[in-house]
Motif scaffolding. Sequence first.
Motif, PDB file in Angstrom:
ATOM      1  N   GLY A  87      35.661 -37.950  65.292  1.00 17.38           N
ATOM      2  CA  GLY A  87      34.616 -37.142  64.653  1.00 17.38           C
ATOM      3  C   GLY A  87      35.199 -35.969  63.888  1.00 17.38           C
ATOM      4  N   LYS A  88      34.331 -35.276  63.149  1.00 11.93           N
ATOM      5  CA  LYS A  88      34.832 -34.110  62.399  1.00 11.93           C
ATOM      6  C   LYS A  88      35.338 -33.035  63.352  1.00 11.93           C
ATOM      7  N   SER A  89      34.841 -33.038  64.578  1.00 10.86           N
ATOM      8  CA  SER A  89      35.304 -32.083  65.597  1.00 10.86           C
ATOM      9  C   SER A  89      36.669 -32.482  66.143  1.00 10.86           C
TER      10      SER A  89
ATOM     11  N   HIS B 270      31.376 -42.796  61.472  1.00 10.95           N
ATOM     12  CA  HIS B 270      29.915 -42.734  61.444  1.00 10.95           C
ATOM     13  C   HIS B 270      29.394 -41.304  61.546  1.00 10.95           C
ATOM     14  N   CYS B 271      30.170 -40.335  61.075  1.00  9.99           N
ATOM     15  CA  CYS B 271      29.690 -38.950  61.057  1.00  9.99           C
ATOM     16  C   CYS B 271      28.721 -38.733  59.889  1.00  9.99           C
ATOM     17  N   GLY B 272      28.949 -39.462  58.817  1.00  5.73           N
ATOM     18  CA  GLY B 272      28.103 -39.282  57.635  1.00  5.73           C
ATOM     19  C   GLY B 272      28.163 -37.852  57.136  1.00  5.73           C
ATOM     20  N   LYS B 273      26.985 -37.298  56.772  1.00  6.49           N
ATOM     21  CA  LYS B 273      26.955 -35.935  56.200  1.00  6.49           C
ATOM     22  C   LYS B 273      26.879 -34.854  57.278  1.00  6.49           C
ATOM     23  N   CYS B 274      26.738 -35.276  58.518  1.00  7.01           N
ATOM     24  CA  CYS B 274      26.569 -34.321  59.627  1.00  7.01           C
ATOM     25  C   CYS B 274      27.745 -33.352  59.708  1.00  7.01           C
ATOM     26  N   VAL B 275      27.443 -32.070  59.953  1.00 10.02           N
ATOM     27  CA  VAL B 275      28.505 -31.078  60.187  1.00 10.02           C
ATOM     28  C   VAL B 275      28.109 -30.180  61.372  1.00 10.02           C
ATOM     29  N   ARG B 276      27.271 -30.717  62.249  1.00 10.64           N
ATOM     30  CA  ARG B 276      26.752 -29.893  63.348  1.00 10.64           C
ATOM     31  C   ARG B 276      27.845 -29.251  64.188  1.00 10.64           C
ATOM     32  N   CYS B 277      28.884 -30.021  64.472  1.00  7.54           N
ATOM     33  CA  CYS B 277      29.948 -29.471  65.331  1.00  7.54           C
ATOM     34  C   CYS B 277      30.640 -28.304  64.646  1.00  7.54           C
ATOM     35  N   MET B 278      30.840 -28.431  63.338  1.00  4.03           N
ATOM     36  CA  MET B 278      31.545 -27.367  62.608  1.00  4.03           C
ATOM     37  C   MET B 278      30.698 -26.097  62.579  1.00  4.03           C
TER      38      MET B 278
ATOM     39  N   VAL C  92      26.496 -30.678  70.701  1.00  5.56           N
ATOM     40  CA  VAL C  92      25.609 -30.768  69.538  1.00  5.56           C
ATOM     41  C   VAL C  92      25.703 -32.121  68.827  1.00  5.56           C
ATOM     42  N   CYS C  93      26.612 -32.958  69.244  1.00  6.43           N
ATOM     43  CA  CYS C  93      26.831 -34.215  68.509  1.00  6.43           C
ATOM     44  C   CYS C  93      25.655 -35.179  68.712  1.00  6.43           C
ATOM     45  N   PRO C  94      25.039 -35.618  67.618  1.00  5.78           N
ATOM     46  CA  PRO C  94      23.865 -36.494  67.767  1.00  5.78           C
ATOM     47  C   PRO C  94      24.181 -37.825  68.439  1.00  5.78           C
ATOM     48  N   TRP C  95      25.460 -38.194  68.479  1.00  7.24           N
ATOM     49  CA  TRP C  95      25.814 -39.477  69.096  1.00  7.24           C
ATOM     50  C   TRP C  95      25.736 -39.441  70.618  1.00  7.24           C
ATOM     51  N   ASN C  96      25.397 -38.276  71.163  1.00  4.92           N
ATOM     52  CA  ASN C  96      25.230 -38.205  72.621  1.00  4.92           C
ATOM     53  C   ASN C  96      23.840 -38.619  73.070  1.00  4.92           C
TER      54      ASN C  96
HETATM   55  S1  SF4 Z   1      28.499 -33.404  65.416  1.00  3.79           S
HETATM   56 FE1  SF4 Z   1      28.230 -34.659  63.552  1.00  3.79          FE
HETATM   57  S2  SF4 Z   1      30.087 -34.301  62.334  1.00  3.79           S
HETATM   58 FE2  SF4 Z   1      30.508 -33.573  64.404  1.00  3.79          FE
HETATM   59  S3  SF4 Z   1      31.486 -35.311  65.406  1.00  3.79           S
HETATM   60 FE3  SF4 Z   1      29.283 -35.478  65.871  1.00  3.79          FE
HETATM   61  S4  SF4 Z   1      28.444 -36.793  64.225  1.00  3.79           S
HETATM   62 FE4  SF4 Z   1      30.487 -36.126  63.563  1.00  3.79          FE
END
Ligand code: SF4
Length: 339
Positions: free
Chosen positions: A142-144, A176-184, A236-240
Amino acid sequence: MSAVDQIRRLAREVGFDDCRIAAAAEAAHAGEFREWIADGCHGEMAWMERTPERRCDPREVLAGCRSVVCLALNYYPGRTAGEGYRIARYAWNDDYHDIVEKMLKRMDEGMVALGGVQRYYVDTGPVLERDHATAAGLGWSGKSTVQIHPRLGTWTFLAELLTTLELPADPPFGDHCGKCVRCMDACPTQAITAPHRVDARRCVSYLTIEHKGSIPEEFREAIGDRLYGCDECLEVCPWNRFAQVSREARFHAREEVFALKPRDFLGLDDEAFRGLFAKSPIKRIKRARFLRNVCVVLGNTGAVEDLPALRGAAEDPDPLIAEHAAWALARVTARLGGS
Ligand code: SF4
Ligand code: B12
Ligand code: SF4
């Protein structure tokens, strides 16, 4: 049954949640790793600088290495535990290194029977674990920089066996992060300085666990109520959204620890500290670093009832504890209006 099917079955039997195969090759992001080291992002973790050629290529670690068996273990212990502070979920109870190593040993025995020679690691080996997991399609990086599993989310430990067995590699899963930047956005210290890059020197996990000395003042407020480690970029990661509580009870919250308030930890002497955190990863940072962290949390969250314990800590013979306690006392007193 083919060797790879037997290995996958073995992985399930010993308790891993997923098992995928990568071909033994130089890590795809070896270049990024070398830059990260050159930029000093590893801080005081000098062991990360050693033998980069080994860390970047499993064939340098095990002669004749053909494949990397990549494993994931779900450790998710639940949403909350404790009052007035947070501990990273991986450290809520027993140390995963000990638990996973025993599982890997059983895998190794099974693979020896298949004619393989193995080296196995969980966290502590000279291996870029996330790169091999990504190559094997064990989720993606992930971006994180945290490895995301499509079903388990971020709450997995990674482990691997380097093996001389030639096994068919699995395809990558893709990003599969796409445009998400929630972690950042969520990172309290802006430690994710660019997608896929964490400057450890800014990371709360590093500052509260790996960093040995005084915590730089510029980060103390941002640490907030995080007593040990940090789960912000994972939480914060939506994949959880599909995350399930781990089957392994030794990862679930240890009641004796979470019954305590931050100020109670300040009363622990060396022996009591070692008893409370027996078999826990927290034991590794020892009493002084842990109490240092408690003082930072209390400096950020403490109230009048925490002052006696902080005054006691300010007299501690260990200067690391005394200095952080003095900082916390000044902060709490200022919040109370200077009285
Ligand atoms: S929070 Fe968004 S950008 Fe960060 S790792 Fe999860 S999906 Fe990827
Ligand atoms: C050093 C270390 C740390 C350091 C540095 C973290 C870091 N991001 O580098 C600190 C102390 C900060 C740390 C913190 C944590 N850690 Co740690 N840590 C490690 C360790 C020992 C080495 C990581 C490393 O090589 N870093 C160097 C950098 C360059 O590599 P990287 O961040 O892993 O990045 C790789 C990928 O992102 C990819 N990559 C790089 N650029 C790009 C670009 C693109 C486009 C793509 C797709 C990929 C990509 O290649 C890089 C090199 O392989 C590993 C175990 C191991 N041997 O791998 C555990 C490990 C990464 N940690 C782990 C955990 C659980 C944590 C924490 C969650 C603990 C906590 N809650 O406090 C936090 C998470 C912080 C975070 N966002 O990473 C787990 C992660 C499991 C997972 N599912 O990802 C590991 C794998 C241990 C394990 N066996 O389970 N950790
Ligand atoms: S663990 Fe915390 S401080 Fe470190 S990168 Fe993630 S959110 Fe930032």
